[in-house]
Scaffold this motif. Structure first.
Motif, PDB file in Angstrom:
ATOM      1  N   LYS A  38       0.838  -1.207   0.063  1.00 58.47           N
ATOM      2  CA  LYS A  38       0.033  -0.064  -0.196  1.00 58.47           C
ATOM      3  C   LYS A  38       0.908   1.245   0.151  1.00 58.47           C
ATOM      4  CE  LYS A  38      -4.098  -1.883   2.143  1.00 58.47           C
ATOM      5  NZ  LYS A  38      -5.102  -1.569   3.358  1.00 58.47           N
ATOM      6  N   ARG A  39       1.873   1.265   0.827  1.00 62.08           N
ATOM      7  CA  ARG A  39       2.944   2.392   0.691  1.00 62.08           C
ATOM      8  C   ARG A  39       3.437   2.615  -0.499  1.00 62.08           C
ATOM      9  NH1 ARG A  39       6.453   1.108   5.809  1.00 62.08           N
ATOM     10  NH2 ARG A  39       7.595   2.441   4.934  1.00 62.08           N
ATOM     11  N   ARG A  40       3.991   1.434  -1.162  1.00 66.17           N
ATOM     12  CA  ARG A  40       4.732   1.541  -2.466  1.00 66.17           C
ATOM     13  C   ARG A  40       3.515   1.892  -3.497  1.00 66.17           C
ATOM     14  NH1 ARG A  40       6.399  -3.784  -5.406  1.00 66.17           N
ATOM     15  NH2 ARG A  40       4.045  -4.159  -5.373  1.00 66.17           N
ATOM     16  N   LEU A  41       2.441   1.744  -3.485  1.00 69.18           N
ATOM     17  CA  LEU A  41       1.421   2.125  -4.371  1.00 69.18           C
ATOM     18  C   LEU A  41       1.250   3.644  -4.071  1.00 69.18           C
ATOM     19  CD1 LEU A  41      -0.433   1.718  -6.730  1.00 69.18           C
ATOM     20  CD2 LEU A  41      -2.190   1.028  -5.071  1.00 69.18           C
ATOM     21  N   ALA A  42       1.068   4.093  -2.923  1.00 64.80           N
ATOM     22  CA  ALA A  42       0.922   5.455  -2.609  1.00 64.80           C
ATOM     23  C   ALA A  42       2.021   6.252  -3.168  1.00 64.80           C
ATOM     24  CB  ALA A  42       0.862   5.893  -1.014  1.00 64.80           C
ATOM     25  N   VAL A  43       3.427   5.812  -2.985  1.00 62.34           N
ATOM     26  CA  VAL A  43       4.465   6.576  -3.467  1.00 62.34           C
ATOM     27  C   VAL A  43       4.489   6.639  -5.102  1.00 62.34           C
ATOM     28  CG1 VAL A  43       6.923   6.427  -3.968  1.00 62.34           C
ATOM     29  CG2 VAL A  43       6.086   6.023  -1.549  1.00 62.34           C
ATOM     30  N   LYS A  44       4.089   5.341  -5.646  1.00 62.02           N
ATOM     31  CA  LYS A  44       3.882   5.334  -6.916  1.00 62.02           C
ATOM     32  C   LYS A  44       2.983   6.540  -7.587  1.00 62.02           C
ATOM     33  CE  LYS A  44       3.558   2.164 -10.705  1.00 62.02           C
ATOM     34  NZ  LYS A  44       3.153   0.648 -11.027  1.00 62.02           N
ATOM     35  N   ASP A  45       1.658   6.545  -6.862  1.00 64.04           N
ATOM     36  CA  ASP A  45       0.746   7.699  -7.234  1.00 64.04           C
ATOM     37  C   ASP A  45       1.239   9.021  -7.248  1.00 64.04           C
ATOM     38  OD1 ASP A  45      -1.240   5.587  -7.676  1.00 64.04           O
ATOM     39  OD2 ASP A  45      -2.382   5.789  -5.673  1.00 64.04           O
ATOM     40  N   GLN A  46       1.956   9.284  -6.228  1.00 68.05           N
ATOM     41  CA  GLN A  46       2.575  10.687  -5.952  1.00 68.05           C
ATOM     42  C   GLN A  46       3.525  10.758  -6.858  1.00 68.05           C
ATOM     43  OE1 GLN A  46       4.397  10.227  -2.048  1.00 68.05           O
ATOM     44  NE2 GLN A  46       3.174  12.095  -1.515  1.00 68.05           N
ATOM     45  N   LEU A  47       4.436   9.805  -7.641  1.00 70.50           N
ATOM     46  CA  LEU A  47       5.260   9.988  -8.690  1.00 70.50           C
ATOM     47  C   LEU A  47       4.608  10.380  -9.906  1.00 70.50           C
ATOM     48  CD1 LEU A  47       8.077   7.298  -7.968  1.00 70.50           C
ATOM     49  CD2 LEU A  47       8.538   9.573  -8.155  1.00 70.50           C
ATOM     50  N   PHE A  48       3.599   9.672 -10.242  1.00 72.61           N
ATOM     51  CA  PHE A  48       2.801   9.696 -11.550  1.00 72.61           C
ATOM     52  C   PHE A  48       2.154  11.182 -11.506  1.00 72.61           C
ATOM     53  CE2 PHE A  48       3.741   5.322 -12.427  1.00 72.61           C
ATOM     54  CZ  PHE A  48       4.005   5.502 -13.630  1.00 72.61           C
ATOM     55  N   ARG A  49       1.678  11.557 -10.268  1.00 69.71           N
ATOM     56  CA  ARG A  49       1.020  13.201 -10.217  1.00 69.71           C
ATOM     57  C   ARG A  49       2.195  14.114 -10.574  1.00 69.71           C
ATOM     58  NH1 ARG A  49      -0.340  12.775  -4.807  1.00 69.71           N
ATOM     59  NH2 ARG A  49      -1.604  10.903  -4.809  1.00 69.71           N
ATOM     60  N   HIS A  50       3.403  13.848 -10.414  1.00 68.71           N
ATOM     61  CA  HIS A  50       4.322  14.692 -10.607  1.00 68.71           C
ATOM     62  C   HIS A  50       4.981  14.641 -12.049  1.00 68.71           C
ATOM     63  CE1 HIS A  50       4.324  16.745  -6.888  1.00 68.71           C
ATOM     64  NE2 HIS A  50       4.236  15.620  -6.206  1.00 68.71           N
ATOM     65  N   ARG A  51       4.915  13.160 -12.434  1.00 70.92           N
ATOM     66  CA  ARG A  51       5.865  12.720 -13.858  1.00 70.92           C
ATOM     67  C   ARG A  51       4.474  11.941 -14.239  1.00 70.92           C
ATOM     68  NH1 ARG A  51      10.618  14.426 -15.376  1.00 70.92           N
ATOM     69  NH2 ARG A  51      12.161  14.791 -13.761  1.00 70.92           N
ATOM     70  N   PRO A  52       3.532  12.496 -15.015  1.00 73.95           N
ATOM     71  CA  PRO A  52       2.203  11.386 -15.473  1.00 73.95           C
ATOM     72  C   PRO A  52       2.966  10.661 -16.767  1.00 73.95           C
ATOM     73  CG  PRO A  52       1.747  13.972 -16.058  1.00 73.95           C
ATOM     74  CD  PRO A  52       3.344  13.792 -15.060  1.00 73.95           C
ATOM     75  N   ASN A  53       3.680  11.136 -17.445  1.00 74.49           N
ATOM     76  CA  ASN A  53       3.933  10.277 -18.821  1.00 74.49           C
ATOM     77  C   ASN A  53       5.109   9.275 -18.013  1.00 74.49           C
ATOM     78  OD1 ASN A  53       5.242   9.452 -20.654  1.00 74.49           O
ATOM     79  ND2 ASN A  53       5.733  11.202 -21.614  1.00 74.49           N
ATOM     80  N   ALA A  54       4.712   7.911 -18.332  1.00 77.83           N
ATOM     81  CA  ALA A  54       5.411   6.805 -18.077  1.00 77.83           C
ATOM     82  C   ALA A  54       6.932   6.611 -18.568  1.00 77.83           C
ATOM     83  CB  ALA A  54       4.846   5.473 -18.223  1.00 77.83           C
ATOM     84  N   ALA A  55       7.056   7.161 -19.688  1.00 79.61           N
ATOM     85  CA  ALA A  55       8.561   7.313 -20.278  1.00 79.61           C
ATOM     86  C   ALA A  55       9.219   8.315 -19.511  1.00 79.61           C
ATOM     87  CB  ALA A  55       8.540   7.613 -21.812  1.00 79.61           C
ATOM     88  N   ASP A  56       8.596   9.493 -19.285  1.00 77.61           N
ATOM     89  CA  ASP A  56       9.461  10.538 -18.432  1.00 77.61           C
ATOM     90  C   ASP A  56       9.817   9.837 -16.803  1.00 77.61           C
ATOM     91  OD1 ASP A  56      10.363  13.188 -18.221  1.00 77.61           O
ATOM     92  OD2 ASP A  56       8.482  13.571 -17.237  1.00 77.61           O
ATOM     93  N   PHE A  57       8.775   9.044 -16.403  1.00 81.04           N
ATOM     94  CA  PHE A  57       9.253   8.784 -15.118  1.00 81.04           C
ATOM     95  C   PHE A  57      10.316   7.568 -15.322  1.00 81.04           C
ATOM     96  CE2 PHE A  57       8.570   4.852 -12.360  1.00 81.04           C
ATOM     97  CZ  PHE A  57       8.748   5.430 -11.166  1.00 81.04           C
ATOM     98  N   ARG A  58      10.313   6.749 -16.333  1.00 84.93           N
ATOM     99  CA  ARG A  58      11.388   5.764 -16.364  1.00 84.93           C
ATOM    100  C   ARG A  58      12.756   6.488 -16.555  1.00 84.93           C
ATOM    101  NH1 ARG A  58       7.393   2.855 -19.143  1.00 84.93           N
ATOM    102  NH2 ARG A  58       8.157   3.960 -21.079  1.00 84.93           N
TER     103      ARG A  58
END
Length: 77
Positions: A38-58
């Motif tokens: 759950k904590r990992r998913l919450a962090v991932k959600d935060q990351l995608f809020r700041h970096r919505p493009n998956a390629a940009d996140f990678r």
């Protein structure tokens, strides 16, 4: 890169390690695993809020990983 993004990526990696460690135990603690996931998913959600493009996140994650590897190699010597 934004230090918040770097901290989130580092936290996500740490949670992944903890999940792997828990899964390797003879009898994994299912409550702890649920909490870690759950904590990992919450962090991932935060990351995608700041970096919505998956390629940009990678790309951001690769930069952070390269920096961590460089630090680890310089501290090892």
């Amino acid at each position: 890169m934004n230090s918040l993004i770097e901290r989130l990526i580092a936290t996500h990696r740490m949670l992944n390690r903890e999940i792997r460690r828990e899964l390797q135990r003879r009898i994994p603690d299912s409550l702890r695993l649920t909490d870690l996931k759950k904590r990992r998913l919450a962090v991932k959600d935060q990351l995608f809020r700041h970096r919505p493009n998956a390629a940009d996140f990678r790309a951001a994650a690769r930069q952070v990983l390269a920096r961590f590897r460089t630090k680890r190699l310089t501290h090892a010597h």
